[in-house]
Design an enzyme around this catalytic site. Structure first.
Site, mmCIF file in Angstrom:
data_model
loop_
_atom_site.group_PDB
_atom_site.id
_atom_site.type_symbol
_atom_site.label_atom_id
_atom_site.label_comp_id
_atom_site.label_asym_id
_atom_site.label_seq_id
_atom_site.Cartn_x
_atom_site.Cartn_y
_atom_site.Cartn_z
ATOM 1 C CD GLU A 14 -2.728 0.277 2.711
ATOM 2 O OE1 GLU A 14 -3.673 0.976 2.952
ATOM 3 O OE2 GLU A 14 -2.155 -0.400 3.582
ATOM 4 N N GLY A 80 -10.287 -3.806 10.974
ATOM 5 C CA GLY A 80 -11.455 -4.673 11.091
ATOM 6 C C GLY A 80 -12.600 -3.867 11.703
ATOM 7 C CB ILE A 173 -9.829 -8.544 16.302
ATOM 8 C CG1 ILE A 173 -8.986 -7.692 17.263
ATOM 9 C CG2 ILE A 173 -11.138 -9.003 16.942
ATOM 10 C CD1 ILE A 173 -8.523 -8.397 18.524
ATOM 11 C CG MET A 194 -2.943 -5.196 14.781
ATOM 12 S SD MET A 194 -2.277 -6.680 14.003
ATOM 13 C CE MET A 194 -0.960 -7.095 15.096
ATOM 14 C CD GLU A 195 -0.293 -1.443 12.549
ATOM 15 O OE1 GLU A 195 -1.434 -1.024 12.202
ATOM 16 O OE2 GLU A 195 0.092 -2.604 12.340
ATOM 17 C CG ASP A 218 -10.887 -7.667 8.756
ATOM 18 O OD1 ASP A 218 -11.236 -7.790 9.934
ATOM 19 O OD2 ASP A 218 -9.837 -7.078 8.416
HETATM 20 N N1 ADE Z 1 -6.229 -4.822 10.423
HETATM 21 C C1 ADE Z 1 -7.134 -5.174 9.472
HETATM 22 N N2 ADE Z 1 -8.050 -6.027 9.993
HETATM 23 C C2 ADE Z 1 -7.716 -6.212 11.297
HETATM 24 C C3 ADE Z 1 -8.256 -7.000 12.349
HETATM 25 N N3 ADE Z 1 -9.332 -7.759 12.143
HETATM 26 N N4 ADE Z 1 -7.643 -6.968 13.549
HETATM 27 C C4 ADE Z 1 -6.537 -6.200 13.737
HETATM 28 N N5 ADE Z 1 -5.989 -5.446 12.777
HETATM 29 C C5 ADE Z 1 -6.559 -5.456 11.563
#
Ligand code: ADE
Length: 251
Positions: A14, A80, A173, A194-195, A218
């Site tokens: 990306e 997510g 997750i 996550m960041e 997602d």
């Molecule tokens: N980044 C994209 N989808 C995610 C998820 N389900 N959990 C954590 N980070 C993500």
């Protein structure tokens, strides 16, 4: 003072597309990270892959501030969905960031940032508004223009823009139990990644305005892994490139 915009992306491919937009480029390597320094639409930018997770993103964000003197920081990546109604392809721009896996009880309350006396870090209102405007412009022009007809039909895209709270933790997750657990304690969270909250803390402590833009890839449940890679290649890369060029153009 002239601005230097730090741009971090959570996925290597990306952010490669964003790096490709820069002109007069130089590449600097520090701590196994590649920082591309150049201009986008006449604006000085430094672009890097954050790497995954809070610690990695903290290192990258700190280097952007300390080594490159960025005056603003924009983070872009996928997330997510937790909030009802959020769909794959929607975009969330951060109001506040929180670490959903931070728990130093009984010393301090759950989710509280040690020694910072707060749970949430606010994103910068000007950058957040500009990001929202840039994204809305793109959505008004039509998602097909951004990603092409095939991706629109493959992923059933009808994107909407949201502003809201984002939670970060060192976990991908992908179960209903885990997403419910987070939602029960932090009911206003729109999405998980996550960041973002780590980068937010770096920016808070260094006094650098920031915003976080997350593309929903997602629904953070048992389906979360399916199509994740295809989504990055077909959708997220193009979204990121378009959003960053539109946003930098508006500065
Ligand atoms: N980044 C994209 N989808 C995610 C998820 N389900 N959990 C954590 N980070 C993500």
């Amino acid at each position: 003072m002239d601005r230097t915009i730090g741009i971090l992306g959570a996925m290597a491919q990306e952010i490669d597309e964003v790096k490709a937009l820069l002109v007069n480029k130089t590449v600097v390597s520090i701590a196994n990270r590649e920082f591309v320094v150049g201009k986008l639409d006449g604006v000085s930018c430094v672009v890097a892959f954050s790497k995954w997770g809070k610690v990695a993103a903290t290192i990258t964000a700190t280097l952007l501030v300390q080594e490159f003197g960025v005056t603003d920081l924009i983070f872009i990546g996928t997330a997510g969905a937790l909030a009802k109604g959020l769909k794959v392809g929607d975009i969330v721009v951060s109001k506040r960031l929180v670490q959903h896996d931070l728990d130093a009880r009984p010393m301090i309350s759950r989710f509280e940032l040690p020694l910072l006396n707060r749970v949430y870090v606010d994103s910068d209102s000007e950058l957040t508004e500009l990001a929202g405007k840039a994204i809305q412009n793109l959505l008004d022009r039509g998602v097909k223009e951004m990603v092409g007809e095939k991706a629109v039909s493959d992923f059933n895209l009808a994107p909407k823009l949201y502003f809201g709270d984002i939670a970060s933790g060192d976990q991908f997750i992908n179960s209903d139990e885990k997403r419910q657990e987070i939602l029960e304690l932090l009911p206003d969270i729109q999405c998980v990644e996550m960041e973002g909250a780590a980068v937010a803390q770096v920016c808070l402590e260094f006094g650098v305005p920031f915003t976080v833009i997350r593309i929903i890839s997602d629904t953070a449940d048992h389906n979360a892994r399916i199509d994740f890679n295809a989504f990055i290649v077909e959708v997220a890369n193009a979204y990121s490139r378009s959003i960053i060029s539109e946003l930098i153009h508006s500065l």
